[in-house]
Motif scaffolding. Sequence first.
Motif: not given
Lengths: 366, 398
Positions: A352-353, A355-361, A364
């Motif tokens: 989960i972490i 995935a979140l990290k990848r999503h944020r970095s 965009r």
Amino acid sequence: MGEVRMGIVQCFTLAMLFELGTAMVVNLGVDTGKDAWMSVLLGGIAGVLPFIGYIYLYRAYPDDPLSRYSRKLLGKYLGGLVALLFILSFMMMAARDLRDGSTMLVMATMNRTPIFVISLMMILSSAYVAHKGVEVLARTSLLFAVIVMLIGGFCGLMMIFSGKINLLRILPLLENGAWPVLRSVLVQNYMFPFGEMICFTMLMPYLSDSRRGPWVIVASMLFSALLLSLTTVMNLSVLGADIVARSPLPLMPTISKISISDFIQRLDVLVVMVLIIGVFFKITVFYVAALVGISDLFGLPYRTMAYPAALIILFLSVMNARGFTEHLDEGKRLLYTVFPVFTLALPALLIIIAALKRHRSAPRPD
Amino acid sequence: MRLQRRIAAIAVCCLLLLAGCWDSVELNRRAIVAGMAIDKGPSPEREYMLSFQIIVADEITGKNSRGNSPVVLYTGTGRSMYEALSNASKQIARFLSLGHIRVVIISEEFAREGIKGIMDTLERESEARLTSLMFVARGQMAKDCMTLMTALGKIPANDLVGKVENTSSTFGYNFRMEVDDIIRGIQVPGGGALMNGVWVSGDKETGKSNENMHDITPAAILRISGIAAFKGDKLVGWLDNGEARGVALLQHRLTQTPVVVHTDGNLIVFNIFDNSVHLKARAADPEHPVIMIRITQQASIKELNGNLDLMNPDMLKRAEAELEETTKKDVEKAIQIARSMNSDYLGFGEAVERSNPRGWKKIEDHWDDVFARCEVKVQVKAVTQSTEMRSRSMKMPE
């Protein structure tokens, strides 16, 4: 990571021997009686699901073992604690398998030999290979996989020729409905032996082919699930569900039934061989996973801790329980409490972490 | 390099010493047990009397043979199987090696009281194996069945194995029953085990010595005799004639058997050499299951005493009808006797379980009642494949 590399075939055989390990000879899916083979097969398929999660983590950090990306994801202290816990759990699992293996040898053939001596011999041979490193372990597995497959093929053929297989003994299918089988998969069979693949997160950085490698391991898991299921079918159809349910090592009496015109018989020694080979790989893989973790976490050279870790595993296995029944009982309790933490909960947290990290970095799109 | 070699040499020497570890027993320290007899002793302290037929290797190989008995029998007693086994060591100079037991004979007295205690040791002991054959000594001491010299082959236990295999493949009234067959039989709900019976005819005392082989007619002979039927683990009766063959047929264990039939004053003996048996239950209503038995037999004619025209298919069909009738009678007799003993060793319960698992759960606890009254339909088809080397008999007028 370094020069050490595991080839595709070698990692297939290593995962296969690791899966077959003790599972081949012990009694899988006891509660499901005649349908045990189904729960083993479904367990294999269910066991692939968490492994896909581990592959996700591997894709995110292809060069790091679990102990390193846990620190990258959770921070130095919390991540270090998690890595330490994983190392301890690997050593404990190695110790449990060592106890399993040596006790089974004592039960099956060497009734009067002290368990400690057998454990010592086993862990010393493990330590020797572990000391040589991951690559040697992987190559060794290729050699022994061939031996195990030859033994398996020979015994299977002889079993068919001796005409002891009676498939009526596994009928009717799903006698008590599908629920007991599913329950057995959910509480036990996904975990043993397939959930234990968590330790491959420590070895995957050594894969030579990072793209296909993980999927080869998945294929190997499914293949072992098939083999284990076939073995269970053989046990049930030769001995009947009742005898199998009461046998801690059903494969031995099954194979001992082989008799071809009183000439080819007593093949159960081959089962003992498979048992020794399987247990060896099971212990060594956990043990090497722990060593990789130790060297990574504490920044020590890989070989420094090889023999100390062997001693720890040996004594853990001996002090673990007074008797085999106690040992199995502990295993059952760990199955519901500790193992899911390490194979499901903590990896899920990391995923989960990540995935979140990848999503944020992720860059965009405007 | 030198050092490495030295270490390797030491390691190899260690391997030699460590072979088998604490459990190593050299061959010349082993006593190979070929057969075991289990009798009920006179008192509770000596309840289990285990007799071991041990091979005297020197007598078998011939080189060092002293012309004595090729096997020797020792007996140990105790309150349990294992105690008796260990107790026997007082008389035996070597370590009892149970891995090669070919036959286990249980006395009828024990069999009638229940054999679960015996079977536990046989399956638990890691050295013993499940392929040993099991017998019940019919009305005699099991020990007496172990003490007969045999002319064909030196080891009496192997001789007994040969007798079962031979009679199974030619006469068909008995078949191999191994340790795990017995255990499965005992554990079938409402069922029971089946075991071959053995019986010594003649002078047992003379049978023990070499004299048994001196004459052309042996003084004592160990023979297979009937099938012991169990309810659970207790012997309840003996199956001897057609019913034994019916049971063998229903267990899919009949290979060859001679069948004598009479047609129009002719005596014909068929040899049945192939059987296929389908046993199915129709159990939509589990309280009233119908057991369907379909048997197909292939036969050849071995003997004709009469003037039946074997070249006439219609005539042959009449004989085949008699054959079918005989087989049907055997099977029905087998079922009738199983019902009178109230033991489902024929596996009807398992057939019901296979066809209707849910219904089986409802009747499992009173299967004995259902078994006693359930309907059984037997259908037999027999085909004469050949009349062997002659067509018409000598008695046939030209």
